[in-house]
Design an enzyme around this catalytic site. Structure first.
Site, short mmCIF file in Angstrom:
data_model
loop_
_atom_site.label_atom_id
_atom_site.label_comp_id
_atom_site.label_asym_id
_atom_site.label_seq_id
_atom_site.Cartn_x
_atom_site.Cartn_y
_atom_site.Cartn_z
N CYS A 2 36.27 123.18 -21.64
CA CYS A 2 35.80 123.75 -20.54
C CYS A 2 34.77 123.73 -18.62
CB CYS A 2 35.24 125.17 -20.26
SG CYS A 2 36.20 125.92 -22.29
N HIS A 28 34.14 129.12 -13.48
CA HIS A 28 34.90 128.67 -15.17
C HIS A 28 35.32 130.43 -15.86
CE1 HIS A 28 37.45 128.19 -18.71
NE2 HIS A 28 35.47 128.45 -19.88
N ASN A 56 40.33 133.02 -21.17
CA ASN A 56 39.41 131.60 -21.74
C ASN A 56 40.56 131.09 -21.56
OD1 ASN A 56 37.70 129.47 -21.40
ND2 ASN A 56 36.45 130.25 -22.64
#
EC number: 2.3.1.180
Length: 326
Positions: free
Chosen positions: A120, A253, A283
């Site tokens: 990520c 993020h 996500n």
């Protein structure tokens, strides 16, 4: 030596299949697993995510996002002299997804192309890497892409993780510039935390060894993420002599709205100055930041001359930040 690497175009792509929390709850109920829209939203802020069809790969999503970024930049794709793809879900073990993207885009100038894997944090790492190439004077136009098909590595018997992740891609074109662009970057990792967010499996001799699905210790990730994101954001700002009050937009993020809000609060930034797409995208790992950036550029929130702070945290454990002027 070139002074700055500047974003001259952005692009993004989401697979057409939109999966709501209700859709997912219905799917999981068939397996005897309970969840609900309220349960998912209260813990993550996620209402929906997009999942790719079985025959769609990370490179397919990447190409769609890259085409938009190239069009927005208004440059000849043959002038792109480096391609960096951040992904944890590549098309193959090898070759790199970046080389596949290069071929699909019809870029025939033999420019280098490689993948970067920081989960990520991947897009932040890739952006920082591209910045170094441009500042060194060795390259002028770098295509940076974050692309993921995390739906392929989800364990649908684990309701704590399978509800969180989506597929998608985001891209930017960075170009050498005398005008301010990327002002500072900061990257870190700590391998002591490998086991709190990982896919602890591999393929050997044609067989899967270990667990091929995503594993996450949510509480451990939350505690570590809020702490390191605040520190790395301040590190990037200090390096550029920028204060939180000078930040126009924070693009964290897009993992969990509580982590995102906690980070903004620690920096003293109001929620209105944070770009949040997690409710609709879920996500998307390395794709989340460039996806959010492109959304905010195209809806007019992020404009030329504004100061943007991007920060990511991911498996490894990895984390980083990029401070830039649009």
């Amino acid at each position: 030596m070139t002074k700055y690497a500047k974003i001259i175009g952005t692009g993004s792509y989401l697979p057409p299949r939109r999966v709501t929390n209700h859709d997912l709850a219905t799917q999981l109920a068939e397996k005897g697993i309970e969840t609900s829209d309220d349960w998912i939203v209260s813990r993550s802020g996620i209402s929906a995510r997009h999942w790719a069809e079985p025959d769609v790969t990370s490179s397919d999503l990447a190409v769609k996002a890259a085409e938009q970024a190239i069009e927005a930049a208004g440059i000849d794709r043959q002038s792109i002299d480096l391609i960096i793809v951040a992904t944890s879900t590549p098309d193959f073990v090898f070759p790199s997804t970046a080389c596949i993207v290069q071929e699909k885009l019809g870029i025939t100038n033999h420019c280098p192309a490689f993948d970067l894997q920081a989960v990520c944090s991947g897009f932040v790492y890739a952006l920082a890497t591209a910045d170094k190439f441009i500042r060194s004077g060795s390259h002028r136009n770098v295509l940076v892409i974050g692309t993921e098909v995390f739906s392929r590595i989800l364990d649908f018997n684990d309701r704590t993780t399978c509800v969180l992740f989506g597929d998608g891609a985001g891209a930017v074109l960075l170009s050498a510039s005398e005008e301010p662009g990327i002002l500072s970057t900061a990257m870190h990792s700590d391998g002591r935390h490998v086991d709190i967010l990982c896919v602890p499996g591999n393929v050997a001799g044609g067989n899967i060894t270990g667990n091929p699905f995503l594993h996450m210790d949510g509480q451990a990730v939350f505690k570590l993420a809020v702490n390191v994101l605040d520190k790395v954001a301040r590190e990037a700002m200090e390096a550029a002599s920028v204060t939180p009050g000078q930040i126009d937009w924070l693009i964290p993020h897009q993992a969990n709205i509580r982590i995102m809000q906690g980070t903004a609060k620690k920096l003293g930034l109001p929620a209105e100055r944070m770009v949040a797409t997690v409710h609709e995208h879920g996500n998307t790992s390395a794709a989340s930041i460039p996806l959010a950036l492109d959304v905010a550029v195209r809806d007019g929130r992020i404009r030329a001359g504004q100061t943007v702070l991007m920060e990511g945290v991911g498996g490894g454990f990895t984390w980083g930040a990029v401070l830039l002027r649009m």
